[in-house]
Design a protein around this motif. Structure first.
Motif, short mmCIF file in Angstrom:
data_model
loop_
_atom_site.label_atom_id
_atom_site.label_comp_id
_atom_site.label_asym_id
_atom_site.label_seq_id
_atom_site.Cartn_x
_atom_site.Cartn_y
_atom_site.Cartn_z
N GLY A 132 0.84 -1.02 0.13
CA GLY A 132 -0.10 0.17 0.04
C GLY A 132 0.85 1.15 0.00
N MET A 133 1.76 1.48 0.90
CA MET A 133 2.83 2.34 0.80
C MET A 133 3.49 2.76 -0.21
N LEU A 134 3.94 1.60 -1.15
CA LEU A 134 4.61 1.75 -2.23
C LEU A 134 3.76 2.14 -3.34
N LEU A 135 2.49 1.56 -3.39
CA LEU A 135 1.33 2.13 -4.48
C LEU A 135 1.20 3.70 -4.32
N ALA A 136 0.81 3.87 -3.14
CA ALA A 136 0.65 5.59 -2.62
C ALA A 136 1.85 6.56 -3.18
N THR A 137 2.89 5.87 -3.00
CA THR A 137 4.25 6.78 -3.26
C THR A 137 4.20 6.72 -4.97
N ARG A 138 3.86 5.70 -5.72
CA ARG A 138 3.87 5.67 -7.07
C ARG A 138 3.06 6.52 -7.67
N VAL A 139 1.73 6.61 -6.80
CA VAL A 139 0.64 7.58 -7.48
C VAL A 139 1.42 9.04 -7.18
N ALA A 140 2.01 9.41 -6.23
CA ALA A 140 2.63 10.69 -5.83
C ALA A 140 3.50 10.81 -7.01
N GLN A 141 4.48 9.82 -7.18
CA GLN A 141 5.37 10.11 -8.23
C GLN A 141 4.99 10.39 -9.83
N GLY A 142 3.71 9.88 -9.91
CA GLY A 142 2.84 10.21 -11.35
C GLY A 142 2.49 11.46 -11.34
N LEU A 143 1.82 12.08 -10.17
CA LEU A 143 1.35 13.29 -10.18
C LEU A 143 2.48 14.50 -10.31
N LEU A 144 3.48 14.19 -9.46
CA LEU A 144 4.57 15.22 -9.62
C LEU A 144 5.39 15.12 -10.93
N GLY A 145 5.42 13.85 -11.52
CA GLY A 145 5.83 13.90 -12.89
C GLY A 145 5.19 14.69 -13.83
N ALA A 146 3.87 14.75 -13.81
CA ALA A 146 2.88 15.41 -14.46
C ALA A 146 3.31 16.95 -14.43
N LEU A 147 3.78 17.49 -13.49
CA LEU A 147 4.13 18.74 -13.32
C LEU A 147 5.44 19.27 -13.99
N MET A 148 6.52 18.16 -14.05
CA MET A 148 7.69 18.46 -14.92
C MET A 148 7.36 18.32 -16.46
N LEU A 149 6.54 17.32 -16.87
CA LEU A 149 6.86 17.37 -18.44
C LEU A 149 6.30 18.22 -19.05
N PRO A 150 4.95 18.75 -19.17
CA PRO A 150 4.75 19.78 -19.89
C PRO A 150 5.45 21.18 -19.67
N GLN A 151 6.29 21.28 -18.53
CA GLN A 151 6.91 22.59 -18.47
C GLN A 151 8.21 22.63 -19.31
N GLY A 152 8.80 21.34 -19.21
CA GLY A 152 9.97 21.27 -19.90
C GLY A 152 9.73 21.16 -21.41
N LEU A 153 8.88 20.69 -21.82
CA LEU A 153 8.44 21.03 -23.28
C LEU A 153 8.16 22.17 -23.64
#
Length: 508
Positions: A132-153
């Motif tokens: 459960g902890m691993l899946l929760a932190t994976r979701v956090a990774q996905g959300l934070l990654g979504a902040l990075m990608l469009p800005q870089g492009l």
């Protein structure tokens, strides 16, 4: 994105500094000043590409690490699917608003915040004590990654003059091709090497030094820009879309374990209803002049709506191939994580070759190139299925490599013109919204592929009254055939795309 975030999220020119990368430098706001190009654009591009690679690797490494994670933490077969699908769904949901947040608060600022948070979430993944902890932190990774990608492009569009724009965006293709299989190879080696006794945790911990180095470089090299607080947001619309995506993927992954009860079917229908409600909600807000997640007018463009359908099925097939191949090699043939990662190398080589072939043909062939690539990739998948069904003796390294390489060539030829065709005809004021939605559908497609075809594979393994290896071989054949069927559907849907692109970046 995955593989495939080469579409720019915004066409609005971002003011950049005229010479130095210091954040204290005075922004240059005019288009004429931007055209010569930001002085440190090439080193800054390396920072953006490094973050793209880090995100792409984290979307792939769990495919190799999944069996080791389950052996250590428990959680069952669905945990393997959720490690990939949870990240993808969170990424897709976040991308719906990620570009707007960059416009509102500044691309550089949001990029650096997302990168720092992504690194922190990676450390928490490495320290997870339960599924459960691993899946929760994976979701956090996905959300934070979504902040990075469009800005870089978006920053790439601002940093580079029009004459170098295609070259800058073209760097994503080979990087994605190599990373798509280089990630699993690296993950396999890290797991088997058991560095510092970390085992599978090392695949997340490796982000710490890489991410911190990229963060420091970004602080120095990335150009400053001016936030626009007039840019509005639609949190309710974003949550509505996220709930629809999550509900669909949840039902597809968990339905098998519960025996596909009525509530599971109801959840799928409710998720689809939410997507329709989201579209209506967007149209109504747009009619009232209020901010929307997606500019509704883009849905009136046949190329874009066709691109959404093509992207959904295309990336579902690609993600399904990656998951099923890894499960078959590790659980069926008993490959170590390193050997399983290496077995996928021909896919990367094939993708790079496919991108190379497409580079000289894309402008002339357009949609026809996609059709040829899809046919080649489908043949590769069917060949893999035949090898798997024939048993372990036939599943030699050479046979797997040949069919994987062919699938990779076809995939590269398909992906190269896809974004350009899908965004053809999109107006400048719609481009940011269209690109964000297209990248989101890529993530959703990946999650749906992992959920649906992965569930088919695991269900066939459990249900076949044969020996363990034979069961895995037949399950792999059925799953590769399902992925090939998705490519066949993509082939048909591709007729919705224009014959050739009119996108400005292609020079048409």
């Amino acid at each position: 994105m995955d593989p495939v975030t080469s579409a720019e999220p915004s066409t609005a020119a971002v003011p950049v500094t005229s010479a130095e990368p210091s954040t204290a430098a005075r922004p240059v706001a005019t288009e004429q000043a931007v055209r010569p190009g930001y002085r440190w654009r090439w080193p800054a591009l390396l920072v953006i590409l490094g973050v793209e690679v880090m995100d792409l690797l984290d979307s792939l490494v769990t495919v190799i690490a999944g069996p080791s994670v389950v052996r250590d933490l428990g959680g069952g077969d669905t945990t393997i699917q959720w490690l990939t699908a949870g990240y993808a769904v969170a990424m897709a949901a976040g991308l719906l608003v990620g570009g707007r947040l960059g416009d509102r608060y500044g691309r550089r600022r949001v990029f650096l915040v997302g990168m720092g948070g992504f690194v922190l979430a990676s450390g928490l993944c490495a320290a997870a004590l339960s599924p459960g902890m691993l899946l929760a932190t994976r979701v956090a990774q996905g959300l934070l990654g979504a902040l990075m990608l469009p800005q870089g492009l978006g920053m790439i569009r601002a940093m580079f003059p029009p004459t170098q724009m295609a070259t800058a965006f073209g760097a994503f293709g080979p990087i994605m091709g190599v990373s798509s299989v280089g990630g699993p190879v690296l993950a396999g080696w890290l797991i088997d090497a058991d560095l510092l006794g970390l085992g599978w945790r090392a695949v997340f911990a490796v982000n710490l030094p890489i991410g911190l180095l990229a963060l420091l470089a970004g602080l120095r090299l990335l150009p400053a820009d001016t936030p626009d607080r007039r840019v509005g947001l639609d949190p309710a619309g974003a949550l509505m879309a996220a709930a629809g995506m999550a509900g669909l993927v949840f039902a597809l992954i968990e339905g098998r374990g519960y025996g596909w009860p009525p509530w599971c079917v109801a959840l799928i229908l409710a998720a689809l209803a939410l997507v329709v409600t989201f579209a209506i909600h967007q149209a109504r807000r747009d009619a009232r002049g209020r901010p929307t997640v997606v500019v509704p007018s883009v849905f009136g463009k046949r190329a874009f709506t066709g691109g959404l359908l093509v992207g959904l099925t295309l990336f579902a097939a690609i993600s399904a191939l990656s998951l099923v191949l890894t499960l078959y090699l590790q659980l069926g043939l008993g490959y170590t994580p390193t050997r399983a990662g290496l077995a996928g190398m021909p896919m990367a080589v094939g993708m790079v070759a496919g991108f190379g072939v497409a580079a000289g043909l894309q402008q002339r062939l357009g949609r026809t190139l996609m059709h040829v690539g899809l046919a080649v990739a489908a043949v590769g998948l069917l060949g893999l299925g035949a090898v798997a069904a024939a048993g372990s003796a036939a599943a030699s390294a050479g046979a797997v490599a040949a069919w994987l390489g062919l699938a990779g060539v076809g995939t590269g030829m398909t992906m190269s013109p896809f974004f350009d065709l899908a965004l053809s005809g999109v107006d400048d004021h719609e481009s940011g919204s269209a690109s964000g939605a297209l990248t989101s559908i890529q993530q959703v497609g990946g999650a749906v592929g992992v959920a649906s075809v992965g569930t088919l594979f695991l269900g066939r393994v459990e249900g076949l009254p044969v020996d363990r290896l034979g069961g895995f071989g037949q399950a792999a054949q059925a799953s590769f055939a399902a992925a090939a069927a998705l490519l066949a559907l993509t082939w048909l849907l591709a007729f919705l795309l224009p014959r050739r692109s009119a996108h400005p970046l292609s020079g048409h």
